[in-house]
Write a protein that holds these residues in place. Sequence first.
Motif, mmCIF file in Angstrom:
data_model
loop_
_atom_site.group_PDB
_atom_site.id
_atom_site.type_symbol
_atom_site.label_atom_id
_atom_site.label_comp_id
_atom_site.label_asym_id
_atom_site.label_seq_id
_atom_site.Cartn_x
_atom_site.Cartn_y
_atom_site.Cartn_z
ATOM 1 N N GLN A 2 0.861 -1.185 0.000
ATOM 2 C CA GLN A 2 0.000 0.000 0.000
ATOM 3 C C GLN A 2 0.895 1.231 0.000
ATOM 4 O O GLN A 2 1.880 1.291 0.720
ATOM 5 N N GLN A 4 1.186 5.439 0.329
ATOM 6 C CA GLN A 4 0.559 6.621 0.910
ATOM 7 C C GLN A 4 1.392 7.843 0.558
ATOM 8 O O GLN A 4 2.475 8.034 1.106
ATOM 9 N N SER A 24 3.837 0.266 2.627
ATOM 10 C CA SER A 24 3.704 -0.765 3.647
ATOM 11 C C SER A 24 4.319 -2.052 3.122
ATOM 12 O O SER A 24 4.578 -2.189 1.926
ATOM 13 N N GLY A 25 4.545 -2.999 4.001
ATOM 14 C CA GLY A 25 5.058 -4.283 3.560
ATOM 15 C C GLY A 25 6.570 -4.338 3.522
ATOM 16 O O GLY A 25 7.260 -3.335 3.645
ATOM 17 N N ARG A 26 7.079 -5.544 3.301
ATOM 18 C CA ARG A 26 8.512 -5.787 3.374
ATOM 19 C C ARG A 26 9.163 -5.895 2.013
ATOM 20 O O ARG A 26 10.351 -6.199 1.922
ATOM 21 N N ASN A 76 11.251 2.479 3.606
ATOM 22 C CA ASN A 76 10.169 2.135 2.667
ATOM 23 C C ASN A 76 9.513 3.385 2.084
ATOM 24 O O ASN A 76 8.271 3.455 1.977
ATOM 25 N N THR A 77 10.318 4.340 1.688
ATOM 26 C CA THR A 77 9.787 5.621 1.234
ATOM 27 C C THR A 77 10.514 6.100 -0.012
ATOM 28 O O THR A 77 11.742 5.965 -0.112
#
Length: 121
Positions: A2, A4, A24-26, A76-77
């Motif tokens: 997901q 954002q 989100s997530g790995r 994660n960005t």
Amino acid sequence: VQLQASGGGLVQAGGSLRLSCAASGRTFSSYFMGWFRQAPGKEREFVAIINLSGGSSYYVDSVKGRFTISRDNAKNTVYLQMNNLKPEDTAVYYCAAGRSFSNFPTTIAYWGQGTLVTVSS
């Protein structure tokens, strides 16, 4: 995954904004990440893409030298630093995760929800 997106807003011409897209997530590091934008009444257009490690990127000609895409796989960005903004940069900006660098638009698996950037003259 997901996505954002955030960081949009109203800025005067010549100003700067930094967009962020948190995933989100790995599996973030296994996706090529990119930004698109859609101006009012126009089709969505590609803006920038970055490879898995962050060492290579590509931009649409209209933003070269003004925008910089980067990513932090530990956070994660993915980011889009936008400098020297112009009124024609006004659009809803979307982040996306895909499986290919060279054929990114056709391999997009996930889209963010969009964040509005408005540049006043």
